[in-house]
Write a protein that holds these residues in place. Structure first.
Motif, mmCIF file in Angstrom:
data_model
loop_
_atom_site.group_PDB
_atom_site.id
_atom_site.type_symbol
_atom_site.label_atom_id
_atom_site.label_comp_id
_atom_site.label_asym_id
_atom_site.label_seq_id
_atom_site.Cartn_x
_atom_site.Cartn_y
_atom_site.Cartn_z
ATOM 1 N N ASP A 1 0.810 -1.220 0.000
ATOM 2 C CA ASP A 1 0.000 0.000 0.000
ATOM 3 C C ASP A 1 0.845 1.272 0.000
ATOM 4 O OD1 ASP A 1 0.877 0.120 2.632
ATOM 5 O OD2 ASP A 1 -1.111 -0.133 3.509
ATOM 6 N N ALA B 1 -2.489 6.603 -8.407
ATOM 7 C CA ALA B 1 -3.610 5.730 -8.722
ATOM 8 C C ALA B 1 -3.274 4.286 -8.364
ATOM 9 C CB ALA B 1 -3.962 5.824 -10.209
ATOM 10 N N ASP B 2 -4.246 3.579 -7.804
ATOM 11 C CA ASP B 2 -4.063 2.165 -7.527
ATOM 12 C C ASP B 2 -3.679 1.436 -8.805
ATOM 13 O OD1 ASP B 2 -4.655 2.294 -4.805
ATOM 14 O OD2 ASP B 2 -6.807 2.049 -5.144
ATOM 15 N N TYR B 3 -2.831 0.431 -8.666
ATOM 16 C CA TYR B 3 -2.345 -0.404 -9.764
ATOM 17 C C TYR B 3 -1.457 0.370 -10.725
ATOM 18 C CZ TYR B 3 -6.268 -3.160 -8.013
ATOM 19 O OH TYR B 3 -7.146 -3.831 -7.203
ATOM 20 N N VAL C 1 -1.157 -0.733 -4.372
ATOM 21 C CA VAL C 1 -2.617 -0.770 -4.382
ATOM 22 C C VAL C 1 -3.089 -0.420 -2.976
ATOM 23 C CG1 VAL C 1 -4.685 -2.151 -4.784
ATOM 24 C CG2 VAL C 1 -2.612 -2.615 -6.122
ATOM 25 N N HIS D 1 -6.517 0.591 -2.489
ATOM 26 C CA HIS D 1 -7.912 0.175 -2.492
ATOM 27 C C HIS D 1 -8.130 -0.813 -3.636
ATOM 28 C CE1 HIS D 1 -7.786 4.235 -0.685
ATOM 29 N NE2 HIS D 1 -8.564 3.663 0.204
ATOM 30 N N HIS D 2 -8.287 -2.065 -3.311
ATOM 31 C CA HIS D 2 -8.447 -3.101 -4.323
ATOM 32 C C HIS D 2 -9.761 -2.945 -5.085
ATOM 33 C CE1 HIS D 2 -4.961 -5.580 -3.223
ATOM 34 N NE2 HIS D 2 -5.197 -5.114 -1.999
ATOM 35 N N ALA D 3 -9.743 -3.240 -6.362
ATOM 36 C CA ALA D 3 -10.926 -3.149 -7.198
ATOM 37 C C ALA D 3 -11.899 -4.289 -6.911
ATOM 38 C CB ALA D 3 -10.536 -3.161 -8.678
ATOM 39 N N ARG D 4 -11.411 -5.381 -6.336
ATOM 40 C CA ARG D 4 -12.284 -6.530 -6.107
ATOM 41 C C ARG D 4 -13.068 -6.424 -4.835
ATOM 42 N NH1 ARG D 4 -6.900 -8.529 -5.489
ATOM 43 N NH2 ARG D 4 -6.517 -9.165 -3.366
#
Length: 139
Positions: free
Chosen positions: A77, A113-115, A134, A136-139
């Motif tokens: 993170d 940005a995440d990822y 990451v 905040h995970h997208a899943r």
């Protein structure tokens, strides 16, 4: 039904060198070091906070060449903190990089940005790892 990835096998040529790299240098937890005879040994290590472990050893079968694990991702993170840790532990790495117009560019992704930001490094056998930020995970 959940399908959970819990083990990745990293083919290595020197088990002790790999153990030193993953446990002593990277600081991964040593879960198991099992050697029932001189022809078989399995070492299982787990990155801090991960549900997936890494296994390497001798006599595991499969005929996979040492160094053939490519691009496996470790997620953090805080990419800058991860980079500092790799540097402090003397692990050669790419430094933070992000994509700009489809090309890898040095530095942290400007909007964080995440990822979006990665660091790349290899183990002593040439297995390649990517560290990806990451929050905040997208899943």
């Amino acid at each position: 039904m959940d399908w959970k990835l819990e083990v990745v096998i990293a083919p290595v040529s020197d088990v002790e060198r790999a153990r030193e790299f993953y446990v002593d240098k990277l600081g991964f937890r040593l879960d198991n070091d099992f050697a029932p005879n001189e022809h078989f040994r399995v070492i299982q290590v787990t990155p801090p906070g991960s549900a997936c472990s890494i296994v390497f050893g001798t006599g595991l079968g499969g005929g996979v060449a040492p160094g053939s694990l490519k691009g496996t991702h470790l997620v953090v993170d805080d990419i800058e903190k991860a980079h500092a840790m790799l540097q402090e532990r003397g692990i050669d790495n790419s430094g933070p990089q992000h994509f700009l117009d489809g090309q890898m560019t040095p530095g942290v992704e400007p909007s964080r940005a995440d990822y979006g930001t990665f660091i790349y490094f290899d183990d002593p056998d040439g297995n390649t790892w990517a560290v990806q930020e990451v929050k905040h995970h997208a899943r």
